[in-house]
Design a protein around this motif. Structure first.
Motif, PDB file in Angstrom:
ATOM      1  N   GLY A 266      -8.814 -10.930  -7.137  1.00  0.00           N
ATOM      2  CA  GLY A 266      -7.592 -10.725  -7.884  1.00  0.00           C
ATOM      3  C   GLY A 266      -6.379 -10.575  -6.990  1.00  0.00           C
ATOM      4  O   GLY A 266      -6.483 -10.502  -5.765  1.00  0.00           O
ATOM      5  N   SER A 267      -5.235 -10.542  -7.645  1.00  0.00           N
ATOM      6  CA  SER A 267      -3.965 -10.333  -6.944  1.00  0.00           C
ATOM      7  C   SER A 267      -3.199  -9.212  -7.645  1.00  0.00           C
ATOM      8  O   SER A 267      -3.377  -8.943  -8.836  1.00  0.00           O
ATOM      9  CB  SER A 267      -3.131 -11.618  -6.927  1.00  0.00           C
ATOM     10  OG  SER A 267      -2.695 -11.944  -8.219  1.00  0.00           O
ATOM     11  N   LEU A 268      -2.347  -8.585  -6.850  1.00  0.00           N
ATOM     12  CA  LEU A 268      -1.512  -7.493  -7.337  1.00  0.00           C
ATOM     13  C   LEU A 268      -0.183  -7.564  -6.618  1.00  0.00           C
ATOM     14  O   LEU A 268      -0.130  -7.760  -5.413  1.00  0.00           O
ATOM     15  CB  LEU A 268      -2.175  -6.141  -7.024  1.00  0.00           C
ATOM     16  CG  LEU A 268      -1.361  -4.891  -7.351  1.00  0.00           C
ATOM     17  CD1 LEU A 268      -1.239  -4.695  -8.862  1.00  0.00           C
ATOM     18  CD2 LEU A 268      -1.973  -3.665  -6.697  1.00  0.00           C
ATOM     19  N   LYS A 269       0.900  -7.399  -7.378  1.00  0.00           N
ATOM     20  CA  LYS A 269       2.231  -7.332  -6.783  1.00  0.00           C
ATOM     21  C   LYS A 269       2.706  -5.883  -6.844  1.00  0.00           C
ATOM     22  O   LYS A 269       2.581  -5.224  -7.864  1.00  0.00           O
ATOM     23  CB  LYS A 269       3.213  -8.246  -7.508  1.00  0.00           C
ATOM     24  CG  LYS A 269       2.959  -9.702  -7.246  1.00  0.00           C
ATOM     25  CD  LYS A 269       4.058 -10.569  -7.836  1.00  0.00           C
ATOM     26  CE  LYS A 269       3.887 -12.019  -7.422  1.00  0.00           C
ATOM     27  NZ  LYS A 269       5.011 -12.840  -7.887  1.00  0.00           N
ATOM     28  N   VAL A 270       3.251  -5.437  -5.720  1.00  0.00           N
ATOM     29  CA  VAL A 270       3.739  -4.050  -5.619  1.00  0.00           C
ATOM     30  C   VAL A 270       5.187  -4.082  -5.155  1.00  0.00           C
ATOM     31  O   VAL A 270       5.503  -4.631  -4.131  1.00  0.00           O
ATOM     32  CB  VAL A 270       2.905  -3.240  -4.602  1.00  0.00           C
ATOM     33  CG1 VAL A 270       3.422  -1.810  -4.530  1.00  0.00           C
ATOM     34  CG2 VAL A 270       1.432  -3.247  -4.979  1.00  0.00           C
TER      35      VAL A 270
ATOM     36  N   GLY B 237     -15.079  -3.238  -3.850  1.00  0.00           N
ATOM     37  CA  GLY B 237     -15.418  -4.094  -2.719  1.00  0.00           C
ATOM     38  C   GLY B 237     -14.431  -5.191  -2.387  1.00  0.00           C
ATOM     39  O   GLY B 237     -14.738  -6.094  -1.610  1.00  0.00           O
ATOM     40  N   GLY B 238     -13.227  -5.125  -2.938  1.00  0.00           N
ATOM     41  CA  GLY B 238     -12.259  -6.199  -2.740  1.00  0.00           C
ATOM     42  C   GLY B 238     -11.553  -6.234  -1.397  1.00  0.00           C
ATOM     43  O   GLY B 238     -11.035  -7.262  -0.996  1.00  0.00           O
ATOM     44  N   GLU B 239     -11.506  -5.097  -0.713  1.00  0.00           N
ATOM     45  CA  GLU B 239     -10.784  -5.011   0.556  1.00  0.00           C
ATOM     46  C   GLU B 239      -9.375  -5.623   0.456  1.00  0.00           C
ATOM     47  O   GLU B 239      -9.031  -6.572   1.155  1.00  0.00           O
ATOM     48  CB  GLU B 239     -11.580  -5.676   1.683  1.00  0.00           C
ATOM     49  CG  GLU B 239     -12.923  -5.036   1.931  1.00  0.00           C
ATOM     50  CD  GLU B 239     -13.738  -5.682   3.036  1.00  0.00           C
ATOM     51  OE1 GLU B 239     -13.148  -6.367   3.905  1.00  0.00           O
ATOM     52  OE2 GLU B 239     -14.964  -5.508   3.022  1.00  0.00           O
ATOM     53  N   PRO B 240      -8.538  -5.080  -0.431  1.00  0.00           N
ATOM     54  CA  PRO B 240      -7.201  -5.649  -0.635  1.00  0.00           C
ATOM     55  C   PRO B 240      -6.347  -5.572   0.622  1.00  0.00           C
ATOM     56  O   PRO B 240      -6.431  -4.607   1.385  1.00  0.00           O
ATOM     57  CB  PRO B 240      -6.613  -4.791  -1.756  1.00  0.00           C
ATOM     58  CG  PRO B 240      -7.358  -3.492  -1.680  1.00  0.00           C
ATOM     59  CD  PRO B 240      -8.745  -3.858  -1.221  1.00  0.00           C
TER      60      PRO B 240
ATOM     61  N   TYR C 209       5.578  -6.978  -2.664  1.00  0.00           N
ATOM     62  CA  TYR C 209       4.502  -7.347  -1.740  1.00  0.00           C
ATOM     63  C   TYR C 209       3.333  -7.861  -2.562  1.00  0.00           C
ATOM     64  O   TYR C 209       3.063  -7.360  -3.662  1.00  0.00           O
ATOM     65  CB  TYR C 209       4.076  -6.148  -0.896  1.00  0.00           C
ATOM     66  CG  TYR C 209       5.147  -5.752   0.084  1.00  0.00           C
ATOM     67  CD1 TYR C 209       5.279  -6.419   1.292  1.00  0.00           C
ATOM     68  CD2 TYR C 209       6.045  -4.741  -0.215  1.00  0.00           C
ATOM     69  CE1 TYR C 209       6.294  -6.093   2.180  1.00  0.00           C
ATOM     70  CE2 TYR C 209       7.060  -4.393   0.662  1.00  0.00           C
ATOM     71  CZ  TYR C 209       7.170  -5.085   1.861  1.00  0.00           C
ATOM     72  OH  TYR C 209       8.179  -4.757   2.731  1.00  0.00           O
ATOM     73  N   ILE C 210       2.637  -8.860  -2.019  1.00  0.00           N
ATOM     74  CA  ILE C 210       1.523  -9.475  -2.723  1.00  0.00           C
ATOM     75  C   ILE C 210       0.226  -9.098  -2.014  1.00  0.00           C
ATOM     76  O   ILE C 210       0.076  -9.319  -0.813  1.00  0.00           O
ATOM     77  CB  ILE C 210       1.666 -11.009  -2.749  1.00  0.00           C
ATOM     78  CG1 ILE C 210       3.001 -11.400  -3.380  1.00  0.00           C
ATOM     79  CG2 ILE C 210       0.493 -11.647  -3.484  1.00  0.00           C
ATOM     80  CD1 ILE C 210       3.432 -12.829  -3.105  1.00  0.00           C
ATOM     81  N   PHE C 211      -0.691  -8.508  -2.775  1.00  0.00           N
ATOM     82  CA  PHE C 211      -2.021  -8.155  -2.279  1.00  0.00           C
ATOM     83  C   PHE C 211      -3.050  -9.082  -2.914  1.00  0.00           C
ATOM     84  O   PHE C 211      -2.957  -9.383  -4.109  1.00  0.00           O
ATOM     85  CB  PHE C 211      -2.388  -6.718  -2.675  1.00  0.00           C
ATOM     86  CG  PHE C 211      -1.701  -5.648  -1.890  1.00  0.00           C
ATOM     87  CD1 PHE C 211      -2.361  -5.003  -0.858  1.00  0.00           C
ATOM     88  CD2 PHE C 211      -0.402  -5.272  -2.197  1.00  0.00           C
ATOM     89  CE1 PHE C 211      -1.729  -4.001  -0.137  1.00  0.00           C
ATOM     90  CE2 PHE C 211       0.234  -4.265  -1.483  1.00  0.00           C
ATOM     91  CZ  PHE C 211      -0.434  -3.626  -0.452  1.00  0.00           C
ATOM     92  N   TYR C 212      -4.014  -9.535  -2.116  1.00  0.00           N
ATOM     93  CA  TYR C 212      -5.180 -10.270  -2.612  1.00  0.00           C
ATOM     94  C   TYR C 212      -6.424  -9.517  -2.161  1.00  0.00           C
ATOM     95  O   TYR C 212      -6.391  -8.818  -1.129  1.00  0.00           O
ATOM     96  CB  TYR C 212      -5.274 -11.676  -1.995  1.00  0.00           C
ATOM     97  CG  TYR C 212      -4.325 -12.726  -2.495  1.00  0.00           C
ATOM     98  CD1 TYR C 212      -3.425 -12.525  -3.527  1.00  0.00           C
ATOM     99  CD2 TYR C 212      -4.332 -13.980  -1.889  1.00  0.00           C
ATOM    100  CE1 TYR C 212      -2.562 -13.527  -3.939  1.00  0.00           C
ATOM    101  CE2 TYR C 212      -3.480 -14.989  -2.301  1.00  0.00           C
ATOM    102  CZ  TYR C 212      -2.590 -14.756  -3.327  1.00  0.00           C
ATOM    103  OH  TYR C 212      -1.738 -15.753  -3.726  1.00  0.00           O
TER     104      TYR C 212
END
Length: 189
Positions: free
Chosen positions: A185-189, A61-64, A76-79
């Protein structure tokens, strides 16, 4: 949620996820001014492990969505950009120590371990405030944020929300959990 093994998405799952992410990207251009979807997509298709993580972020359910680009790291930074804290990550205490300290009425999991299993990191308070510059999030819910060791050592943990058109940071016992509190959360790609 427990430990999640990294898996690879099927071709169909990859296509579905990329369409979802592209649609969200195009619908929310103010979140990522100056960035182009083609560049993001190229990076994503070369990173199967990151696609899996984004898939789990989506499934919970995060809708990154892309919220920036780290020029120094070239990533790239995803939240998590869901309007409210992700529904599939609510009702959890802060970390394993907090979970184990509960004598009864334990929640099913904790935010720190769930984030690690997904492959993301909890937003910091600063990142949470940056997210709130991109929209209005957590108007009815709240999200655990990374807690400084000095506060955690004393048994506390931090969470944030948005009320009265202001972003607030609060404290609570790390072992507390509520149906309306989860984590982003965050994710870097």
């Amino acid at each position: 949620m427990g430990k999640s093994k990294k898996e690879k998405l099927s071709t169909e799952q990859q296509v579905t996820l990329l369409v979802t992410l592209k649609t969200r990207f195009e619908k929310n251009m103010p979140r990522h001014k100056g960035l182009k979807w083609a560049d993001v997509e190229a990076r994503l298709t070369a990173a199967a492990d990151k696609l899996w993580t984004l898939h789990i972020m989506e499934e919970t359910g995060g809708e990154p969505d892309v919220v920036g680009f780290d020029k120094k790291a070239g990533e790239y930074i995803f939240y998590d950009c869901s309007a409210e804290t992700p529904a599939g990550r609510r009702n959890v205490c802060y970390d394993r120590e907090a979970l184990e300290s509960r004598k009864e009425h334990k929640p099913a999991d904790n935010a720190v371990d769930m984030a690690a299993a997904i492959g993301i990191t909890l937003l910091t308070e600063e990142q949470y405030r940056e997210l709130q510059q991109l929209g209005k999030f957590d108007l009815k819910t709240s999200s655990w944020v990374e807690t400084p060791p000095a506060i955690r050592k004393l048994g506390g943990a931090l969470f944030c929300d948005r009320r009265y058109d202001h972003v607030f940071t609060y404290h609570n016992g790390a072992s507390s959990y509520y149906a309306v509190r989860g984590f982003r959360g965050s994710l870097k790609v």
